[in-house]
Design an enzyme around this catalytic site. Sequence first.
Site, short mmCIF file in Angstrom:
data_model
loop_
_atom_site.label_atom_id
_atom_site.label_comp_id
_atom_site.label_asym_id
_atom_site.label_seq_id
_atom_site.Cartn_x
_atom_site.Cartn_y
_atom_site.Cartn_z
CD GLU A 1 110.48 -126.61 -64.39
OE1 GLU A 1 110.80 -127.44 -63.52
OE2 GLU A 1 110.82 -125.41 -64.34
CB ALA B 1 112.71 -131.75 -58.44
CD GLU C 1 107.58 -127.06 -60.07
OE1 GLU C 1 106.39 -126.73 -60.30
OE2 GLU C 1 108.32 -127.55 -60.93
N GLY D 1 109.31 -130.57 -62.49
CA GLY D 1 110.44 -130.78 -63.40
C GLY D 1 110.08 -131.72 -64.54
#
Length: 719
Positions: free
Chosen positions: A103, A61, A123, A100
Amino acid sequence: MARYELVKRSVALITLTNPPVNALSAAVRLGITETIRRALGDPKVTAVVLCGENGKFCGGADIREFAGTLRGPSIITLMDGIEAGVKPVVAAIEGVALGGGLELALACHYRIAHSKARLGLPEVTLGLMPAAGGTQRLPRLIGIPAALELITTGRHISAQEALKLGIVDQVTDENACKMAVEFALNVVGKPLSSRRLSTLTMPCPPNLDAIFEAVTMQVQKKARGVMAPLACIQGVRAAATLPYSQGMKRESELFATLFNSGQARALQYCFFAQRTAGKWTLPSGAQWNNSKPREIRSAAVIGLGTMGRGIVVSLARVGISVIAVESEKKLLDTGRQMVIGMLERDAKRRGVTASLNLLRFTLSLQDLKDVDIVIEAVFEDMALKKRVFEDLSKVCRPGTFLYTNTSGLDVDALAGVTDRPHMVAGMHFFSPAHVMKLLEVVYGSRSSSETIATAMSLGKRIGKVSVAVGNCHGFVGNRMLKPYTDQANFLLEEGATPEQIDKVLEEFGFAMGIFRVSDLAGLDVGWRIRKESGLTGPKIDPKDPPRRRQGSRYSPIPDMLCEQGRLGQKTGCGWYVYDKPGGTDAKPDPLIQNLLQTYRSRYGIQPRNISGQEIIERCLFSLANEGFRILEDGIAAQPEDIDIIYLFGYGFPRHRGGPMFYASMVGLERVLERLEHYHHVHPDVPHLEPSRLLRKLVACGSPPIQKWREHIKQIHSHL
Ligand code: COA
Ligand code: ADP
């Protein structure tokens, strides 16, 4: 933000293009959504490969977006779309697949990684948790224990480990993108149902509760009071106990709580502060970044005490040849043995060969004629250091940089005895130097920018977090430590106990309270410095009233302990008592209670109950207050530098962001008000008097920490 190409006539190659790490900004999310839709809708396309530009798959992210409101396409919808698609999507992981990024790869049907790639869900280190299905898909792929470990630690893993765990399907030394295209062509037409991780049945071990309990205890012990790892555990528990869609709902609820927390803000601040400090701007705004560091191939280290040995190891393990110097044969031999042992253990741990052939040991400074740099690490004694620097001037070729490893002595005074003051600076390592990450690079008034650039770049090369600081007594870290330690000692006088103060500080998040640290480091270190400054011992001014030295309040309690031989762990007792000299299990000592009581009655001090709040405020606000003074004096360029020094050198809890960030979170107005209050009660403690910069910032409406710099008086620099 996502490039689309058709390769091998039927494979859609989608490349994320958001330098430097292809973070998933709103534009990138939109780019992927559109290109995936195009690929799935194009009948010519039979498979899709997802990769990242510049050899980096995706750094996750976009952390910068967290400061505002999140806009743009939802990452979760995007990933669900990829996973549910009827064409195989292969992630080609080069460089990094983090947060992310991983992910996204988990939503793909297959993953190919380059052998040098690093993967992880970090994270938690930013005060968050995976929130795009990471806590739900990863356990379904690799099982609960392994997923819990990765998600709660945020550890980066190698491609090889990822293969072993089953996170990736193949590891390659070739171009991962090219390999992924070949791979994709081979899987066209194969059923995808077993590749859709969200649909897999969870592999649940029978002792589920015990596993979660053990991990919870582990993270609570390691990171006291830190919320994110606990939320990560709850996320994975949801994966184990709920269907996928409900698990996702739980993941997003937990994430929302973390997202708005002060801890997440602090940890994200630390992430950027670390990078800002590495760029080492100066208070003057001088263009240091433009000066080029000199490449270092050879070094000399003078003195093989604890510091010198650690410095030799740090240099040798990155391939720098080192000449180590001692003053006596016996010390040289002991030093040699210890350094070799340390390098061998270090190499064994890292699975490489020890770099012993890079080392030379000598008693003669004459051997240092041709080295690129010298790092002096003899006793902390100015007269001795001056002699060494005079000798180095005579021996070393004119191009050799001379650095001193000192924890607070005047770098200018040392530069002044050499023939090259512009090539002299401080390199303040922290003990043990091969382990501790912090390096204060101290610029003297005549240090050239090249001298500092070279030290900063060397610091980076040997894996340190380096911060450029000005030259004053104690530099940044140790200068700030004084008001902090003083407050702790005064609180003892007024009624607290070492264990009470330590408990409060440990609950705040320090791994160890101030008295336990003092026992570990040895009380004699500070005692020697105080003696040299005339604060204790025979040089005390007889006109000073009791409990006052040089015009300010002074607590002689630490000196009393030293006089009784209570030097800390090494003597088996200090602020605490240990089962034996060198023991580490600290127990409260009734003798200390007696000593404090006798002391208080001798000076007529009525002990009072001291609250945890007062301990925190007096210790930590006076710490930050000195930080403001350091900024005012131009000794640190920005609050981020101070915070990094405290995070990496003094064990300040990362989830509090550092002393300056903590002050900003408490509110500058409140910090000012409390300091004014305590200074009023203790007018003989100058450190409690609020600094001018703090007052100025409050008068300007308490701007956010990133804006403080604009208010710091620009001091003139010679550079
Ligand atoms: N979002 C926004 N910016 C990011 C970023 C992210 N996820 N990851 C890195 N950056 C920025 C850095 O701030 C830095 O910016 P700057 O040049 O303006 O200072 C730049 O990218 C390069 O990062 P840097 O860390 O200096 O490069 P590196 O090659 O040493 O390390 C990474 C690359 C990806 C390993 C490292 O940046 C990293 O760990 N990033 C965070 C990953 C993460 O936690 N993702 C999950 C987010 S929830
Ligand atoms: P620390 O590294 O923990 O600060 P010491 O102060 O014990 O530890 O280490 C200093 C080392 O420097 C000692 O081993 C001492 O023998 C060595 N030393 C002192 N003077 C000189 C000198 N002139 N040349 C080389 N080594 C020296």
